[in-house]
Design a protein around this motif. Structure first.
Motif, PDB file in Angstrom:
ATOM      1  N   GLY A 108       0.807  -1.215   0.000  1.00  0.00           N
ATOM      2  CA  GLY A 108       0.000   0.000   0.000  1.00  0.00           C
ATOM      3  C   GLY A 108       0.839   1.263   0.000  1.00  0.00           C
ATOM      4  N   PHE A 109       1.898   1.277   0.805  1.00  0.00           N
ATOM      5  CA  PHE A 109       2.765   2.459   0.852  1.00  0.00           C
ATOM      6  C   PHE A 109       3.468   2.672  -0.483  1.00  0.00           C
ATOM      7  N   ASN A 136       2.520   1.599  -3.402  1.00  0.00           N
ATOM      8  CA  ASN A 136       1.539   1.966  -4.412  1.00  0.00           C
ATOM      9  C   ASN A 136       1.072   3.402  -4.235  1.00  0.00           C
ATOM     10  N   GLY A 137       0.961   3.847  -2.969  1.00  0.00           N
ATOM     11  CA  GLY A 137       0.591   5.232  -2.712  1.00  0.00           C
ATOM     12  C   GLY A 137       1.631   6.196  -3.267  1.00  0.00           C
ATOM     13  N   MET A 138       2.911   5.837  -3.084  1.00  0.00           N
ATOM     14  CA  MET A 138       3.978   6.666  -3.650  1.00  0.00           C
ATOM     15  C   MET A 138       3.932   6.637  -5.184  1.00  0.00           C
ATOM     16  N   ALA A 139       3.651   5.457  -5.742  1.00  0.00           N
ATOM     17  CA  ALA A 139       3.589   5.337  -7.205  1.00  0.00           C
ATOM     18  C   ALA A 139       2.403   6.114  -7.763  1.00  0.00           C
ATOM     19  N   ILE A 140       1.252   6.076  -7.060  1.00  0.00           N
ATOM     20  CA  ILE A 140       0.086   6.856  -7.493  1.00  0.00           C
ATOM     21  C   ILE A 140       0.417   8.343  -7.433  1.00  0.00           C
ATOM     22  N   ALA A 141       1.060   8.762  -6.329  1.00  0.00           N
ATOM     23  CA  ALA A 141       1.470  10.163  -6.216  1.00  0.00           C
ATOM     24  C   ALA A 141       2.415  10.517  -7.364  1.00  0.00           C
ATOM     25  N   GLY A 142       3.340   9.601  -7.678  1.00  0.00           N
ATOM     26  CA  GLY A 142       4.241   9.818  -8.798  1.00  0.00           C
ATOM     27  C   GLY A 142       3.502   9.932 -10.110  1.00  0.00           C
ATOM     28  N   ASP A 143       2.473   9.101 -10.286  1.00  0.00           N
ATOM     29  CA  ASP A 143       1.648   9.145 -11.485  1.00  0.00           C
ATOM     30  C   ASP A 143       0.885  10.464 -11.574  1.00  0.00           C
ATOM     31  N   TYR A 144       0.380  10.906 -10.431  1.00  0.00           N
ATOM     32  CA  TYR A 144      -0.501  12.072 -10.383  1.00  0.00           C
ATOM     33  C   TYR A 144       0.277  13.383 -10.446  1.00  0.00           C
ATOM     34  N   MET A 145       1.487  13.381  -9.850  1.00  0.00           N
ATOM     35  CA  MET A 145       2.326  14.587  -9.883  1.00  0.00           C
ATOM     36  C   MET A 145       3.048  14.634 -11.229  1.00  0.00           C
ATOM     37  N   SER A 146       2.276  14.893 -12.243  1.00  0.00           N
ATOM     38  CA  SER A 146       2.759  14.793 -13.615  1.00  0.00           C
ATOM     39  C   SER A 146       3.389  16.108 -14.047  1.00  0.00           C
ATOM     40  N   ALA A 147       3.719  16.186 -15.331  1.00  0.00           N
ATOM     41  CA  ALA A 147       4.235  17.439 -15.886  1.00  0.00           C
ATOM     42  C   ALA A 147       3.222  18.559 -15.708  1.00  0.00           C
ATOM     43  N   ALA A 148       1.936  18.205 -15.774  1.00  0.00           N
ATOM     44  CA  ALA A 148       0.890  19.215 -15.581  1.00  0.00           C
ATOM     45  C   ALA A 148       0.942  19.785 -14.178  1.00  0.00           C
ATOM     46  N   SER A 149       1.160  18.903 -13.189  1.00  0.00           N
ATOM     47  CA  SER A 149       1.187  19.363 -11.804  1.00  0.00           C
ATOM     48  C   SER A 149       2.430  20.203 -11.519  1.00  0.00           C
ATOM     49  N   PHE A 150       3.584  19.699 -11.902  1.00  0.00           N
ATOM     50  CA  PHE A 150       4.830  20.362 -11.548  1.00  0.00           C
ATOM     51  C   PHE A 150       5.108  21.575 -12.432  1.00  0.00           C
ATOM     52  N   LEU A 151       5.119  21.356 -13.740  1.00  0.00           N
ATOM     53  CA  LEU A 151       5.442  22.438 -14.664  1.00  0.00           C
ATOM     54  C   LEU A 151       4.220  23.307 -14.964  1.00  0.00           C
ATOM     55  N   GLY A 152       3.083  22.663 -15.210  1.00  0.00           N
ATOM     56  CA  GLY A 152       1.884  23.394 -15.650  1.00  0.00           C
ATOM     57  C   GLY A 152       1.261  24.254 -14.577  1.00  0.00           C
ATOM     58  N   ILE A 153       1.080  23.699 -13.352  1.00  0.00           N
ATOM     59  CA  ILE A 153       0.429  24.481 -12.296  1.00  0.00           C
ATOM     60  C   ILE A 153       1.322  25.633 -11.850  1.00  0.00           C
ATOM     61  N   ARG A 160      -6.911   0.741   0.138  1.00  0.00           N
ATOM     62  CA  ARG A 160      -7.277   1.911   0.939  1.00  0.00           C
ATOM     63  C   ARG A 160      -6.036   2.657   1.429  1.00  0.00           C
ATOM     64  N   LYS A 161      -5.047   1.898   1.863  1.00  0.00           N
ATOM     65  CA  LYS A 161      -3.796   2.502   2.339  1.00  0.00           C
ATOM     66  C   LYS A 161      -3.107   3.274   1.207  1.00  0.00           C
ATOM     67  N   SER A 162      -3.201   2.743  -0.010  1.00  0.00           N
ATOM     68  CA  SER A 162      -2.621   3.425  -1.173  1.00  0.00           C
ATOM     69  C   SER A 162      -3.181   4.832  -1.311  1.00  0.00           C
ATOM     70  N   VAL A 163      -4.519   4.945  -1.197  1.00  0.00           N
ATOM     71  CA  VAL A 163      -5.162   6.241  -1.389  1.00  0.00           C
ATOM     72  C   VAL A 163      -4.765   7.208  -0.280  1.00  0.00           C
ATOM     73  N   LEU A 164      -4.677   6.692   0.961  1.00  0.00           N
ATOM     74  CA  LEU A 164      -4.276   7.542   2.086  1.00  0.00           C
ATOM     75  C   LEU A 164      -2.900   8.158   1.846  1.00  0.00           C
ATOM     76  N   TRP A 165      -1.938   7.324   1.486  1.00  0.00           N
ATOM     77  CA  TRP A 165      -0.581   7.828   1.249  1.00  0.00           C
ATOM     78  C   TRP A 165      -0.536   8.747   0.034  1.00  0.00           C
ATOM     79  N   ALA A 166      -1.233   8.354  -1.027  1.00  0.00           N
ATOM     80  CA  ALA A 166      -1.234   9.183  -2.239  1.00  0.00           C
ATOM     81  C   ALA A 166      -1.794  10.568  -1.944  1.00  0.00           C
ATOM     82  N   THR A 167      -2.920  10.633  -1.218  1.00  0.00           N
ATOM     83  CA  THR A 167      -3.545  11.916  -0.899  1.00  0.00           C
ATOM     84  C   THR A 167      -2.626  12.780  -0.052  1.00  0.00           C
ATOM     85  N   THR A 168      -1.934  12.160   0.893  1.00  0.00           N
ATOM     86  CA  THR A 168      -1.002  12.896   1.761  1.00  0.00           C
ATOM     87  C   THR A 168       0.096  13.566   0.950  1.00  0.00           C
TER      88      THR A 168
END
Length: 577
Positions: free
Chosen positions: A82-83, A85-102, A320-328
């Motif tokens: 879960g931990f 996967n949470g980091m991997a989801i965060a990695g997936d979500y923190m994309s070029a749009a998040s870092f460069l675009g926002i 569930r643990k994945s989502v908790l870590w990803a959201t954090t």
């Protein structure tokens, strides 16, 4: 099931050939074009960039040795914690749009850029409370496994694959644009060459490493990105005595001065300067604001490459643990992007080394965070952030490509064409052929959409995901009267309407296709409010009108689906608890 072809471990020679072809082309082009771009070759940045590419290629080589079956290729064999996967989801979500675009959006629009951060983040409770556990208990490889659990397999999977491929295509555009601009800036390359290089590297990662390589590249990249963004935000605040108020005041002064230099009156310039501290510059009317927010919020729960990650964990508890870590991690990161955006106003817009003769940013508007890295940390930190930004893009592109390839190979080929009788080797072969095709499409679209803000391009992908995938997924899992006919017709209505309205919106019709200002047929920034409504209403209407034998079977299967989704009994490889 073992792979008899295509899945053999690539030799170190293959991986190094891929790397050296890329770097040789890059360095040669950099030498030729560096003076044309008037950017000195940054060998510190390039060496760190190269070190990351070599490192990830070794990860791919290691992962390829572990990829023995379709389950390994699509979901890393369900062996991710879960931990992790949470980091991997965060990695997936923190994309070029998040870092460069926002950060670029905040630099340009100030407070308005927060709509991206808030919108991207608040979608996670929907995933947490409604979908994460059910996804893990009902699915196997793709979200279509969940949507089609009690429905007719062929029509639902055709729709799911269509929705996945359209969302992946739009999302890929943003990543390729970000990657192209980054490498163009770093190496002094022509933009199209930079995009081709990224496409080639992405295909190497996915073809050989599958989900295992993609996951570990995402985890490593998430750690590096969080560390780099934290340092950048720390340095920005340190320069203002850790006073956000002082940082905002400086940003207002810079914007006011720039407006004055542009020839505006003192009153108008002051008004423009203070405008970055309030909303209304980017989203100019209430309907656009609501529609844009709906897209960002509910689109999260319809992104195929995010949903696919829940099948990589062993049970629902880990999901569930994945989502908790990803959201954090994601929530923390979005706070940093706001500081980085205002820091870019203060340090980048006032320094001519980052500006071209016309006053625009070197490398394009999406490069605000990269320039800020040099402003606060010098060449070494610029090299680090450039490598991390490239890692960000590459990891997300790999995840997107994998979800698109699995939609074609698992949902269409294995389930629809072969009626569930495809062997692992042939399914993987189709997946890898699809990977190459998606890579080519991504390169072409990346070149076409070169000038777009990448955060906005991702918001269009979110709008399509919210209009097509999310309604079908939610209604199929939670509404007992939903039928195959309703899900497929409603889903396609949401998909078609969102794509059509996106094409005739100002962002595409005017900015990309070149039609005159004011000629767009759809006036709002995002179609989600309208197209998502069409999707939900279509599912409801065509389901209640459906009295076929298939519909009776669909409704009758709801109880067994509910038991499995909430208890995990019968779930793939787990008891659910």
């Amino acid at each position: 099931m073992t792979i008899t072809s295509w899945g053999r471990t690539p030799s170190a020679a293959v991986l190094f050939v891929a790397f050296f072809v890329v770097t040789t082309v890059a360095c040669a082009a950099g030498a030729d074009l560096g003076q044309l771009e008037k950017q000195p070759t940054n060998w510190t940045a390039i060496s760190m960039f190269g070190a990351f590419v070599v490192g990830t290629l070794f990860i791919t080589k290691w992962a390829a040795a572990k990829t023995k079956s379709a389950a390994d290729f699509y979901t890393a064999g369900g062996g991710i914690t879960g931990f992790q996967n949470g980091m991997a989801i965060a990695g997936d979500y923190m994309s070029a749009a998040s870092f460069l675009g926002i950060s670029a959006a905040v630099m340009v629009g100030g407070f308005d850029g927060l709509i991206y951060s808030i919108g991207f983040l608040v979608g996670w409770p929907v995933v947490t409370f409604l979908l994460a556990e059910r996804l893990r208990n009902l699915g196997k490889f793709t979200f279509a496994d969940v949507a089609a659990f009690r429905f007719g397999q062929t029509p639902v999977r055709v729709f799911a694959a269509s929705g996945t491929l359209v969302v992946v295509a739009f999302y890929l555009i943003a990543q390729m644009v970000g990657a192209g601009q980054l490498i163009k800036l770093l190496f002094g390359l022509e933009y199209w060459i930079a995009v081709v290089i990224v496409g080639a590297l992405m295909m190497v990662y996915v073809l050989f490493g599958g989900m295992t390589a993609t996951t570990w590249v995402q985890i490593i990249k998430a750690c590096l990105l969080l560390a780099g963004a934290s340092f950048m935000a720390f340095m920005v605040l340190w320069n203002f005595g850790f006073s956000p108020e002082a940082m905002f005041a400086r940003a207002v002064d810079v914007k006011t001065a720039l407006a004055t230099d542009a020839g505006q009156s003192k009153i108008d310039a002051a008004t423009q300067g203070f405008s970055i501290m309030g909303p209304g510059g980017f989203i100019k009317d209430p309907i656009s604001a609501i529609s844009f927010g709906v897209a960002l919020m509910f689109g999260t729960a319809g992104l195929p490459h995010i949903l696919m990650r829940f099948f990589t964990v062993p049970n629902a508890k880990e999901a569930r643990k994945s989502v908790l870590w990803a959201t954090t991690w994601i929530g923390y990161f979005y706070v940093l992007t706001f500081i980085i955006g205002f820091g870019a106003i203060a340090f980048v817009l006032t320094d001519t080394q980052f500006l071209d003769p016309k006053g625009g940013l070197l490398g394009g508007g999406n490069m605000a965070a990269v320039h800020l890295a040099k402003a606060v940390g010098g060449n070494v930190f610029l090299g680090f952030i450039s490598a991390v930004a490239f890692a960000t893009i590459l990891a997300v592109v790999a995840g997107l490509t994998l979800s698109g390839a699995s939609a074609v190979s698992h949902d269409i080929y294995a389930t629809v064409v072969k009626k569930g009788k495809a062997d692992s080797a042939s399914e993987l072969r189709v997946s890898r052929i699809t990977t190459v095709a998606l890579g080519i499409v991504a390169v072409v679209l990346g070149i076409v959409f070169e000038k777009q803000n990448i955060a906005f391009m991702v918001s269009l992908a979110f709008a399509i995901a919210a209009s097509a995938n999310f309604p079908v997924l939610l209604m199929s899992v939670l509404w007992k009267d939903c039928t195959t006919r309703g899900a497929v017709i409603g889903g396609f209505l949401g998909l078609i309407s969102s794509v059509a309205l996106t094409i005739v919106s100002p962002a595409v019709w005017e900015a990309t296709l070149g039609h005159p200002a004011g000629s767009a047929l759809f006036p709002y920034a995002s179609p989600a409010l309208f197209s998502m409504t069409i999707g939900f209403v279509g599912i409801w209407l065509f389901s209640i009108m459906d009295h076929s034998a298939r519909a009776a079977k669909d409704r009758g299967g709801f109880l067994s689906q509910q038991v499995r989704s909430e208890t995990g009994i019968g779930a793939e490889g787990a008891s659910g608890h």
